[in-house]
Design a protein around this motif. Structure first.
Motif, PDB file in Angstrom:
ATOM      1  N   GLU A 167     -54.525 -21.176 -36.026  1.00 53.53           N
ATOM      2  CA  GLU A 167     -54.302 -22.356 -35.201  1.00 53.53           C
ATOM      3  C   GLU A 167     -55.291 -22.379 -34.024  1.00 53.53           C
ATOM      4  N   GLY A 168     -55.667 -21.207 -33.524  1.00 56.48           N
ATOM      5  CA  GLY A 168     -56.690 -21.162 -32.468  1.00 56.48           C
ATOM      6  C   GLY A 168     -56.214 -21.673 -31.135  1.00 56.48           C
ATOM      7  N   ASP A 169     -54.958 -21.413 -30.786  1.00 58.59           N
ATOM      8  CA  ASP A 169     -54.463 -21.925 -29.505  1.00 58.59           C
ATOM      9  C   ASP A 169     -54.351 -20.821 -28.458  1.00 58.59           C
ATOM     10  N   ILE A 204     -53.903 -26.660 -44.011  1.00 59.16           N
ATOM     11  CA  ILE A 204     -54.743 -27.844 -44.071  1.00 59.16           C
ATOM     12  C   ILE A 204     -54.883 -28.261 -45.532  1.00 59.16           C
ATOM     13  N   GLY A 258     -59.277 -33.198 -44.347  1.00 53.39           N
ATOM     14  CA  GLY A 258     -57.888 -32.993 -44.710  1.00 53.39           C
ATOM     15  C   GLY A 258     -56.929 -33.278 -43.577  1.00 53.39           C
ATOM     16  N   TYR A 259     -55.662 -33.026 -43.855  1.00 51.62           N
ATOM     17  CA  TYR A 259     -54.638 -33.237 -42.834  1.00 51.62           C
ATOM     18  C   TYR A 259     -53.804 -31.971 -42.696  1.00 51.62           C
ATOM     19  N   THR A 260     -53.162 -31.846 -41.541  1.00 52.12           N
ATOM     20  CA  THR A 260     -52.294 -30.700 -41.306  1.00 52.12           C
ATOM     21  C   THR A 260     -50.964 -30.938 -41.986  1.00 52.12           C
ATOM     22  N   ARG A 297     -52.611 -22.421 -39.869  1.00 52.66           N
ATOM     23  CA  ARG A 297     -52.434 -23.859 -40.039  1.00 52.66           C
ATOM     24  C   ARG A 297     -52.664 -24.189 -41.506  1.00 52.66           C
ATOM     25  N   GLY A 353     -59.141 -30.134 -47.405  1.00 49.42           N
ATOM     26  CA  GLY A 353     -60.451 -29.767 -46.848  1.00 49.42           C
ATOM     27  C   GLY A 353     -60.450 -29.683 -45.333  1.00 49.42           C
ATOM     28  N   LEU A 354     -61.349 -28.851 -44.828  1.00 50.13           N
ATOM     29  CA  LEU A 354     -61.388 -28.586 -43.388  1.00 50.13           C
ATOM     30  C   LEU A 354     -61.811 -29.807 -42.583  1.00 50.13           C
ATOM     31  N   PHE A 355     -62.623 -30.675 -43.185  1.00 42.24           N
ATOM     32  CA  PHE A 355     -63.183 -31.766 -42.401  1.00 42.24           C
ATOM     33  C   PHE A 355     -62.448 -33.083 -42.600  1.00 42.24           C
ATOM     34  N   ALA A 371     -62.586 -39.874 -35.828  1.00 40.80           N
ATOM     35  CA  ALA A 371     -61.242 -40.455 -35.863  1.00 40.80           C
ATOM     36  C   ALA A 371     -61.288 -41.888 -35.351  1.00 40.80           C
ATOM     37  N   ASP A 429     -61.431 -20.791 -36.352  1.00 37.74           N
ATOM     38  CA  ASP A 429     -60.050 -21.251 -36.173  1.00 37.74           C
ATOM     39  C   ASP A 429     -60.032 -22.737 -35.803  1.00 37.74           C
ATOM     40  N   CYS A 430     -58.827 -23.252 -35.594  1.00 37.68           N
ATOM     41  CA  CYS A 430     -58.685 -24.680 -35.322  1.00 37.68           C
ATOM     42  C   CYS A 430     -58.755 -24.997 -33.839  1.00 37.68           C
ATOM     43  N   GLY A 431     -59.322 -24.105 -33.047  1.00 39.79           N
ATOM     44  CA  GLY A 431     -59.395 -24.362 -31.613  1.00 39.79           C
ATOM     45  C   GLY A 431     -60.429 -25.428 -31.282  1.00 39.79           C
TER      46      GLY A 431
END
Lengths: 448, 392
Positions: free
Chosen positions: A332-334, A304, A311-313, A302, A307-309, A434, A367-369
């Motif tokens: 992506e962690g899916d 990003i 940022g945006y994809t 992914r 930044g990890l916290f 969010a 990962d982004c899971g």
């Protein structure tokens, strides 16, 4: 000197942290400006496809305050203007000439700046497209020069490890930084500089400028956190802030009279091609910035940006935005994991003590899971333990959900620094941050 | 090894998806699948990375912490049953006898409880929450071993439906559902929930069965002028026995030692609040010593009891460790957790001492404080927000 400590926060042991090495990247064929990625701005285009632009030529202005211009990140031809849903302008792409031209703005020496009036300086910054670097708390919109300024925070920290580190971009730039501070002092006498946690050698040279120090983990050096822990009265809530690197751009703009395009960016994450800092320019394609190896991105990565916290994809064929200097690539962690909830988890990152990873001294591949499913809040209070500005996220969330504006504000909604740590730790996987951001935005729109 | 299971779920998914034959049962399918596999969802908004902890693991730790209580409970139920029937309580026979009594209770509790959970999930079209995994095990551990299975079913139904689901499910309940079910049984069927006869399973009716009174009953019946300590010792309940838990009582709540093992685990991993637990202990000791001051030669024996006994008698340890720390029904603020725990401890002692109708006070104390948890939070938050510099 004020020391800000947050005993809370969580140590983030995420693998793929960029090193402090600095490399130069080659100039790409085209660069871009991404108006849709600049929060709150309502862009009015000033160019069309095929127009020739110089570096610094205004590409668009903010409809809300037309004085604020956004300059072109490159000299050449406007190649493409991409629109998204509801005609938002996603990108203005500029194909670069071999010999790029600059718009020449007036350059000012230290004496000139000293002699200039505040209004002149603001006008020069707005015309030159560098004013948007200065932002205002708590909504993090571009600062409104007509409003009173209680103070300006200069943020040297990047306790999120995936952003450019000040000790890299301040190398050989301490004089420039100091002239930037003098510039800000023309806007307000209250200029605060936060020394990042840790012992960076370059920052020592700037010791006489430091007003705040901090101890703790991400996001202790965020201007919002600094303000929250040092403010004496509510009048300071609308303080301004600027990132340390962006202050260098401001100073460079006045020194050279040219729109500053050089950036120090960082590429990180365990799937990135190179984990280090790069000298490059604003608006470069993501693929150029260490995202790819031989034109190929790592499978399942992914992108990003920012930044990890916070940022945006982004897509691989997109560009770096106006504010963003960091690209992070992680998986992506899916993938589904068998019996995940009962594994000992030596390699599973967590801020809780429920995995053996608390005894793992090294950085852990992340990962982004989601690592679980959405559930109702069970009031476990993990979010309270990490909030850097003493908000009670679980209760504030309920106020926000119930549209209780007064109560949300009383709970400190506007103090929220949007660090997303509450979202990170929530075992019920609730998108707390969010939701707070949405609520802040809705409130801001009502105010303006 | 997991591949065939993975394929089975993948093959069956279409029947439970929208438009499939069993669309209505999607929550059941989802719950079963997510037991085997953490779903491969990835983040959609900010904070691209997330903690590995989810509610399933959170709740699994409570179950894990309950294991010492459960295992000891099984042994103790069998032990007491064999003793009462006049047989020698060797380890293996005791465990087998205990399993015969305890397993049906747990199976009924889980089956009936899950029936309601699934029913509500299907009607609401929501996922099945993991909260019930804990409730379904906590509930039978608080019951007397002789309870008829139909009462277990009725009790867990009341706990799940009235204690939790009518409020909107896990996370929205005011009362602890397991305790709510127990309180219902206690008042609806007092014959089966109190007295001396219900705490030991006597399988051999013809034998000269001896079923004993619980330590709390012994304490409550101590005539004035005598001390509770001597009464307990002469009833064969010295303080070591009380700590170990080898005496007739609720299925899983007798052993303070087993409860402490569970408490250590929960506190170390940060799932139960040590504030509630320590607050409760302080509450018991404070009120206990206060009552000591009121004691005289002629007053009732309870008043002069060394308060440490209150900690190890009855279900206090189990209640304060596993019931009072339920995050949903307890307050959320640290300060209110101290007050909440203290009040539970204090009320437990007061009910035990001054209310002869109820031998055990901890259950009512916790349920009562559940009701006050939001109020405690309200005042603590109000105090905290007053100190905040306004930002509007």
């Amino acid at each position: 000197m004020i020391t800000v400590k947050t005993p809370k926060g969580c140590k983030l042991k995420i693998a793929g942290k960029p090193s402090l090495d600095l490399d130069r990247l080659a100039t790409p064929a085209s660069v871009a400006m991404l108006p849709a990625r600049i929060p709150f701005v309502k862009p009015r285009l000033k160019v069309k496809i095929g127009d020739r632009v110089k570096i610094g030529t205004p590409l668009f202005e903010d409809k809300r305050r037309p004085a604020i211009q956004f300059g072109s990140p490159g000299g050449g031809v406007v190649d493409e203007i991409c629109f998204g849903p509801r005609r938002i302008i996603k990108a203005i792409v500029i194909r670069l000439d071999d010999n790029e031209e600059h718009v020449q703005f007036t350059s000012l020496t230290a004496q000139d700046i000293e002699a200039a009036t505040r209004d002149d300086l603001i006008k020069a910054m707005q015309d030159g497209g560098v004013w948007p670097f200065i932002k205002a708390l708590p909504f993090r919109d571009i600062a409104n020069p007509e409003e009173p300024v209680p103070g300006i925070f200069v943020n040297l920290g990047a306790s999120e490890p995936f952003l450019p580190q000040s000790q890299v971009y301040l190398r050989n730039a301490t004089d420039l930084f100091e002239s930037g501070i003098n510039l800000l002092r023309k806007l307000t006498p209250h200029v605060y500089v936060t020394r990042p946690p840790g012992k960076a050698p370059v920052v020592k040279a700037l010791k006489h400028l430091i007003t705040h120090t901090c101890k703790g983990a991400y996001p202790v050096d965020d201007p919002g956190v600094q303000l929250y822990h040092s403010k004496k009265s509510s009048d300071e809530n609308r303080s301004w802030y600027i990132d340390g690197q962006d202050l260098l751009h401001l100073a460079r703009f006045f020194e050279t009279g040219r729109y500053p395009i050089e950036r120090i960016m960082v590429s990180g994450g365990n799937l990135a091609h190179a984990n280090k800092h790069f000298i490059t320019r604003t608006g470069i394609p993501l693929a150029t910035l260490g995202g790819c190896h031989d034109g190929q991105a790592a499978a399942g990565a992914r992108f990003i940006v920012g930044g990890l916290f916070r940022g945006y994809t982004s897509e691989i064929d997109s560009y770096m935005g106006f504010y963003e200097n960091a690209l992070t690539l992680i998986a992506e962690g899916d993938e589904k994991e068998a019996f995940g909830f009962m594994r000992p988890g030596y390699g599973k990152p967590s801020s809780s003590n429920t995995f053996l990873s608390v005894y793992n001294p090294s950085d852990i591949k992340t990962d982004c899971g989601m690592h679980g499913e959405r559930r109702a809040c069970i009031n476990c209070g993990f979010c309270v333990n990490v909030c850097p500005v003493d908000i009670l996220p679980q209760f504030t969330y309920k106020c926000v959900r119930a549209d209780e504006v007064e109560e949300s504000l009383a709970n400190g909604l506007l103090d929220c620094v949007e660090c997303s740590l509450c979202t990170y730790v929530c075992p019920s996987k609730i998108e707390l941050c969010a939701r707070f951001k949405q609520a802040k935005e809705a409130y801001y729109k009502e105010l303006t | 090894m997991m591949k065939p299971i993975r394929n089975l779920f993948d093959a069956q998914r279409r029947h439970f998806a929208q438009g499939g034959k069993f669309e209505r049962f999607h929550p059941l399918f989802e719950a079963t699948e997510s037991f085997f596999f953490i779903p491969g969802l990835s983040t959609q908004s900010d904070a691209h990375v997330r903690d590995s902890l989810d509610l399933k693991r959170f709740m699994s730790f409570v179950i894990l912490a309950l294991m010492p209580c459960l295992c000891f409970g099984i042994y103790n139920v069998g032990y007491q049953s064999l003793m009462a029937s006049g047989k020698y309580p060797a380890l293996l026979p005791a465990v087998i006898s205990g399993l015969q009594t305890v397993l049906p209770l747990i199976i009924v509790s889980y089956t009936v409880g899950f029936f309601w959970e699934i029913l509500f999930a299907i009607i609401r079209k929501k996922e099945i929450s993991e909260g019930f995994l804990v409730t379904g095990l906590l509930f039978p551990l608080t019951l007397p071993p002789t309870i008829p299975l139909w009462q277990v079913a009725v009790g867990i139904s009341f706990g799940v439906v009235i204690g939790k689901e009518v409020f909107g499910g896990t996370g929205r309940n005011i009362l602890n559902p397991a305790l709510c079910g127990r309180v219902f049984l206690f008042f609806a069927y007092p014959m089966r929930m109190s007295g001396d006869a219900v705490w030991t399973v006597v399988s051999d009716k013809t034998a000269d069965a001896l079923s004993g009174a619980t330590p709390l009953a012994v304490a409550a019946l101590t005539p004035s002028g005598e001390t509770v300590e001597t009464a307990l010792t002469s009833a064969n309940y010295p303080i070591e026995t009380l700590c170990l838990g080898l005496y007739p009582g609720s299925v899983g709540a007798t052993s303070v030692l087993a409860c402490l093992i569970g408490a250590t685990l929960l506190i170390v991993v940060g799932i139960a609040s040590y504030r509630t637990i320590i607050g409760g202990v302080i509450g018991v000791l404070a009120v206990g010593y206060l009552l000591n001051l009121l004691a005289s030669e002629t007053s009732m024996a309870w008043l002069s009891l060394n308060p440490w006994h209150h900690l190890v008698m009855g279900g206090f340890a189990f209640g304060i460790i596993f019931m009072a720390t339920d995050p949903v029904s307890s307050p959320g603020m640290n300060a209110s957790k101290w007050i909440y725990g203290f009040a539970i401890g204090a009320l437990t002692v007061l009910i035990r001492v001054f209310n002869p109708a109820y031998a055990e006070g901890v259950m009512l104390a916790i349920i009562f404080m559940n009701l006050f948890a939001p109020l405690l939070d309200y005042f603590v938050i109000w105090q905290r927000l007053r100190k905040r510099l306004a930002n509007v």
